[in-house]
Design a protein around this motif. Structure first.
Motif, mmCIF file in Angstrom:
data_model
loop_
_atom_site.group_PDB
_atom_site.id
_atom_site.type_symbol
_atom_site.label_atom_id
_atom_site.label_comp_id
_atom_site.label_asym_id
_atom_site.label_seq_id
_atom_site.Cartn_x
_atom_site.Cartn_y
_atom_site.Cartn_z
ATOM 1 N N THR A 81 17.945 41.922 9.667
ATOM 2 C CA THR A 81 17.270 42.365 10.897
ATOM 3 C C THR A 81 15.942 42.862 10.473
ATOM 4 O OG1 THR A 81 19.497 43.088 11.699
ATOM 5 C CG2 THR A 81 17.886 43.930 12.683
ATOM 6 N N ASP A 82 14.962 42.473 11.443
ATOM 7 C CA ASP A 82 13.707 42.739 11.256
ATOM 8 C C ASP A 82 13.389 44.299 12.053
ATOM 9 O OD1 ASP A 82 13.184 42.290 14.059
ATOM 10 O OD2 ASP A 82 12.156 40.680 13.652
ATOM 11 N N SER A 83 12.221 44.656 11.869
ATOM 12 C CA SER A 83 11.782 45.949 12.545
ATOM 13 C C SER A 83 12.038 46.135 13.844
ATOM 14 C CB SER A 83 10.451 46.550 12.201
ATOM 15 O OG SER A 83 9.536 45.401 12.571
ATOM 16 N N ALA A 84 11.843 45.051 14.651
ATOM 17 C CA ALA A 84 12.085 44.857 16.017
ATOM 18 C C ALA A 84 13.687 44.623 16.458
ATOM 19 C CB ALA A 84 11.381 43.740 16.785
ATOM 20 N N GLY A 85 14.421 44.844 15.372
ATOM 21 C CA GLY A 85 15.967 44.693 15.832
ATOM 22 C C GLY A 85 16.348 43.269 15.991
ATOM 23 N N VAL A 86 15.741 42.132 15.622
ATOM 24 C CA VAL A 86 16.133 40.943 15.917
ATOM 25 C C VAL A 86 16.702 40.308 14.365
ATOM 26 C CG1 VAL A 86 15.256 38.695 16.159
ATOM 27 C CG2 VAL A 86 14.250 40.383 17.282
ATOM 28 N N SER A 87 18.027 40.014 14.508
ATOM 29 C CA SER A 87 18.667 39.412 13.337
ATOM 30 C C SER A 87 18.608 37.987 13.162
ATOM 31 C CB SER A 87 20.491 39.782 13.638
ATOM 32 O OG SER A 87 20.215 41.131 13.587
ATOM 33 N N SER A 88 18.561 37.499 12.027
ATOM 34 C CA SER A 88 18.366 36.198 11.602
ATOM 35 C C SER A 88 19.375 35.879 10.365
ATOM 36 C CB SER A 88 16.908 35.861 11.616
ATOM 37 O OG SER A 88 16.417 36.411 10.481
ATOM 38 N N MET A 89 19.529 34.453 10.322
ATOM 39 C CA MET A 89 20.372 34.300 9.015
ATOM 40 C C MET A 89 19.733 33.054 8.461
ATOM 41 S SD MET A 89 24.295 33.990 9.936
ATOM 42 C CE MET A 89 24.005 32.855 11.790
ATOM 43 N N GLU A 90 19.713 33.007 7.047
ATOM 44 C CA GLU A 90 19.057 32.287 6.167
ATOM 45 C C GLU A 90 20.140 31.930 4.891
ATOM 46 O OE1 GLU A 90 15.239 33.592 5.580
ATOM 47 O OE2 GLU A 90 15.891 34.912 3.741
ATOM 48 N N PRO A 91 20.132 30.716 4.377
ATOM 49 C CA PRO A 91 20.928 30.579 3.207
ATOM 50 C C PRO A 91 20.350 31.708 1.963
ATOM 51 C CG PRO A 91 19.930 28.448 3.929
ATOM 52 C CD PRO A 91 19.315 29.525 4.711
ATOM 53 N N ALA A 92 21.327 32.211 1.397
ATOM 54 C CA ALA A 92 21.195 32.909 0.287
ATOM 55 C C ALA A 92 20.779 32.667 -1.126
ATOM 56 C CB ALA A 92 22.186 33.983 0.238
ATOM 57 N N GLY A 93 20.931 31.270 -1.295
ATOM 58 C CA GLY A 93 20.796 30.669 -2.627
ATOM 59 C C GLY A 93 21.934 31.139 -3.425
ATOM 60 N N GLU A 94 21.558 31.095 -4.790
ATOM 61 C CA GLU A 94 22.427 31.685 -5.658
ATOM 62 C C GLU A 94 22.634 33.110 -5.922
ATOM 63 O OE1 GLU A 94 21.202 29.987 -9.569
ATOM 64 O OE2 GLU A 94 21.863 28.053 -8.975
ATOM 65 N N ILE A 95 23.854 33.500 -6.237
ATOM 66 C CA ILE A 95 24.180 35.016 -6.085
ATOM 67 C C ILE A 95 24.643 35.684 -7.537
ATOM 68 C CG2 ILE A 95 25.491 36.970 -5.261
ATOM 69 C CD1 ILE A 95 23.778 35.709 -3.076
ATOM 70 N N THR A 96 23.861 36.326 -8.308
ATOM 71 C CA THR A 96 24.472 36.879 -9.496
ATOM 72 C C THR A 96 24.874 38.080 -9.322
ATOM 73 O OG1 THR A 96 22.483 35.554 -10.510
ATOM 74 C CG2 THR A 96 23.345 37.404 -11.780
ATOM 75 N N ILE A 97 26.161 38.336 -10.097
ATOM 76 C CA ILE A 97 27.141 39.467 -10.025
ATOM 77 C C ILE A 97 27.019 40.225 -11.285
ATOM 78 C CG2 ILE A 97 29.187 40.244 -9.192
ATOM 79 C CD1 ILE A 97 29.692 37.614 -7.790
ATOM 80 N N GLY A 98 26.605 41.130 -11.479
ATOM 81 C CA GLY A 98 26.532 41.794 -12.949
ATOM 82 C C GLY A 98 27.871 42.346 -13.265
ATOM 83 N N PRO A 99 27.983 42.614 -14.496
ATOM 84 C CA PRO A 99 29.305 43.021 -15.233
ATOM 85 C C PRO A 99 29.930 44.123 -14.410
ATOM 86 C CG PRO A 99 27.457 42.796 -16.771
ATOM 87 C CD PRO A 99 26.898 42.608 -15.644
ATOM 88 N N GLY A 100 31.156 44.132 -14.112
ATOM 89 C CA GLY A 100 31.708 45.244 -13.397
ATOM 90 C C GLY A 100 31.576 45.229 -11.994
ATOM 91 N N ALA A 101 30.608 44.608 -11.380
ATOM 92 C CA ALA A 101 30.012 44.617 -10.165
ATOM 93 C C ALA A 101 30.792 43.830 -8.931
ATOM 94 C CB ALA A 101 28.544 44.429 -10.042
ATOM 95 N N THR A 102 30.523 44.134 -7.891
ATOM 96 C CA THR A 102 31.503 43.439 -6.723
ATOM 97 C C THR A 102 30.278 43.241 -5.683
ATOM 98 O OG1 THR A 102 33.494 44.763 -6.910
ATOM 99 C CG2 THR A 102 33.083 43.659 -4.888
#
Length: 159
Positions: A81-102
């Motif tokens: 959501t931008d500063s004007a309150g407008v929400s948008s979606m986009e592909p996130a690409g690869e997601i790295t999850i650290g050890p012990g993280a969720t």
């Protein structure tokens, strides 16, 4: 005959050609919890799936993609959501999850977008969703489909 210079040259070539060891956390260390999806309105609009992805291992693990028979184009998307309150979606690409993280895939943030549905997502049914990881492994989760107004894995309907 002294072969030391030849052996030294061969050893230098051999050592120089050895690639550094790259360690990937195993996808077998990934735990998927609280998976859920909302029923779709036909197949003309995308579906969505939410869950928690926990890395129970001691090395980072990278989610590289999704696979689902129910959708021709499953992707991880990020809502912002931008500063004007407008929400948008986009592909996130690869997601790295650290050890012990969720990492939470949840409404208003990261989520699994199921584009080009092959069948309507009906309340009470479920479908398999495969999470693909950088180590070449995958984890499949059975995602229950809740009502159109569900707000969480408990199935609470919006008022």
């Amino acid at each position: 005959m002294n072969n030391r210079p030849l052996f030294a040259a061969l050893a230098a070539l051999a050592i120089g050609s050895i690639s550094p060891l790259i360690v990937f956390a195993g996808s077998d260390e990934v735990v998927i919890e609280n998976a859920w999806s909302r029923a779709s309105i036909g197949t003309g609009r995308p579906g969505v799936a939410y869950m928690e992805i926990r890395n129970a291992g001691s090395e980072p693990v990278t989610l590289t993609g999704l696979r689902a028979e129910i959708a021709m184009m499953p992707e991880i998307h990020r809502t912002s959501t931008d500063s004007a309150g407008v929400s948008s979606m986009e592909p996130a690409g690869e997601i790295t999850i650290g050890p012990g993280a969720t990492v939470a895939l949840e409404p208003g943030g990261l989520h699994a977008m199921l584009m080009r549905l092959q069948a309507p997502m009906k309340k009470g049914e479920s479908y398999p969703l495969q999470l693909l990881f950088s180590d070449g492994g995958d984890v499949t989760v059975d995602v229950p489909i809740l009502g159109v107004g569900a707000r969480g894995p408990e199935g609470d309907e919006a008022s």
